[in-house]
Design a protein around this motif. Structure first.
Motif, PDB file in Angstrom:
ATOM      1  N   MET A  12      25.831  51.941  34.881  1.00 26.65           N
ATOM      2  CA  MET A  12      26.203  52.585  34.627  1.00 26.65           C
ATOM      3  C   MET A  12      26.558  52.873  36.427  1.00 26.65           C
ATOM      4  O   MET A  12      27.266  53.910  37.055  1.00 26.65           O
ATOM      5  CB  MET A  12      26.017  54.067  34.073  1.00 26.65           C
ATOM      6  N   ALA A  13      25.861  53.283  37.194  1.00 28.81           N
ATOM      7  CA  ALA A  13      25.606  53.055  38.496  1.00 28.81           C
ATOM      8  C   ALA A  13      26.302  52.131  39.681  1.00 28.81           C
ATOM      9  O   ALA A  13      26.664  52.605  40.237  1.00 28.81           O
ATOM     10  CB  ALA A  13      24.147  53.319  39.360  1.00 28.81           C
ATOM     11  N   GLU A  18      29.471  51.136  42.967  1.00 33.72           N
ATOM     12  CA  GLU A  18      31.685  49.887  43.172  1.00 33.72           C
ATOM     13  C   GLU A  18      33.054  50.361  43.109  1.00 33.72           C
ATOM     14  O   GLU A  18      33.340  50.610  44.752  1.00 33.72           O
ATOM     15  CB  GLU A  18      31.521  48.706  41.880  1.00 33.72           C
ATOM     16  N   MET A  19      32.630  51.533  42.308  1.00 32.52           N
ATOM     17  CA  MET A  19      34.443  52.465  42.664  1.00 32.52           C
ATOM     18  C   MET A  19      34.401  53.321  44.067  1.00 32.52           C
ATOM     19  O   MET A  19      34.960  53.059  44.507  1.00 32.52           O
ATOM     20  CB  MET A  19      34.082  53.417  41.524  1.00 32.52           C
ATOM     21  N   ALA A  20      32.885  53.760  44.393  1.00 32.66           N
ATOM     22  CA  ALA A  20      33.015  54.322  45.418  1.00 32.66           C
ATOM     23  C   ALA A  20      33.012  53.259  46.652  1.00 32.66           C
ATOM     24  O   ALA A  20      33.865  53.474  47.566  1.00 32.66           O
ATOM     25  CB  ALA A  20      31.331  55.438  45.375  1.00 32.66           C
ATOM     26  N   THR A  54      41.833  48.178  43.664  1.00 31.48           N
ATOM     27  CA  THR A  54      40.885  46.978  43.595  1.00 31.48           C
ATOM     28  C   THR A  54      39.676  47.912  42.316  1.00 31.48           C
ATOM     29  O   THR A  54      38.693  47.404  42.120  1.00 31.48           O
ATOM     30  CB  THR A  54      40.111  47.228  44.626  1.00 31.48           C
ATOM     31  N   ALA A  55      39.169  48.778  42.905  1.00 31.52           N
ATOM     32  CA  ALA A  55      37.810  49.839  42.229  1.00 31.52           C
ATOM     33  C   ALA A  55      38.481  49.955  40.885  1.00 31.52           C
ATOM     34  O   ALA A  55      37.111  49.303  39.285  1.00 31.52           O
ATOM     35  CB  ALA A  55      37.494  50.724  42.404  1.00 31.52           C
ATOM     36  N   MET A  56      38.840  50.362  40.080  1.00 27.46           N
ATOM     37  CA  MET A  56      39.250  49.595  38.832  1.00 27.46           C
ATOM     38  C   MET A  56      39.512  48.599  38.191  1.00 27.46           C
ATOM     39  O   MET A  56      38.527  48.487  37.111  1.00 27.46           O
ATOM     40  CB  MET A  56      41.235  50.549  38.826  1.00 27.46           C
ATOM     41  N   VAL A  57      40.457  47.468  38.838  1.00 31.16           N
ATOM     42  CA  VAL A  57      40.528  46.125  38.428  1.00 31.16           C
ATOM     43  C   VAL A  57      38.376  45.509  38.624  1.00 31.16           C
ATOM     44  O   VAL A  57      37.289  45.758  36.991  1.00 31.16           O
ATOM     45  CB  VAL A  57      40.894  45.320  39.337  1.00 31.16           C
ATOM     46  N   LEU A  62      33.463  44.972  34.867  1.00 30.09           N
ATOM     47  CA  LEU A  62      32.101  45.063  35.212  1.00 30.09           C
ATOM     48  C   LEU A  62      31.717  45.501  33.819  1.00 30.09           C
ATOM     49  O   LEU A  62      30.567  45.508  32.965  1.00 30.09           O
ATOM     50  CB  LEU A  62      30.996  46.199  36.363  1.00 30.09           C
ATOM     51  N   ALA A  63      32.965  46.638  33.233  1.00 28.88           N
ATOM     52  CA  ALA A  63      32.244  46.678  31.691  1.00 28.88           C
ATOM     53  C   ALA A  63      32.711  46.086  30.695  1.00 28.88           C
ATOM     54  O   ALA A  63      31.472  45.642  29.655  1.00 28.88           O
ATOM     55  CB  ALA A  63      33.386  48.330  31.455  1.00 28.88           C
TER      56      ALA A  63
END
Length: 90
Positions: A12-13, A18-20, A54-57, A62-63
């Motif tokens: 989760m981290a 990755e998003m930030a 990019t963060a959403m993709v 990753l999920a």
């Protein structure tokens, strides 16, 4: 059900970082280019939007990967909790 080895928190981290990182990276690159070309604040905004996309993709990717790992860990035999195969019998 937690993944073997208690890696849920780390995973989760990883998604959060990755998003930030994507959004901040887009902002920094856009700000640099704004200063270089005098287009303030447009390229910074484009960078933030591109970073968010990019963060959403990456988050979806990753999920999916973490879900595959979780399912593989659940399907593994109960006695083999490591990633190594069992020792060979003589």
């Amino acid at each position: 059900m937690p993944v073997a080895g208690g890696r849920d928190g780390v995973q989760m981290a990883a998604i959060g970082l990755e998003m930030a990182g994507s959004v901040v990276g887009g902002l920094l690159l856009g700000s640099f280019l704004d200063g270089r070309f005098g287009t303030d604040p447009w390229l910074a905004l484009v960078g933030v939007v591109a970073g968010a996309v990019t963060a959403m993709v990456r988050m979806v990717d990753l999920a999916r990967r973490f879900e595959r790992q979780r399912r593989a860990a659940e399907a593994a035999p109960a006695g083999n909790t490591t990633d190594r195969p069992p020792p060979a019998q003589p």
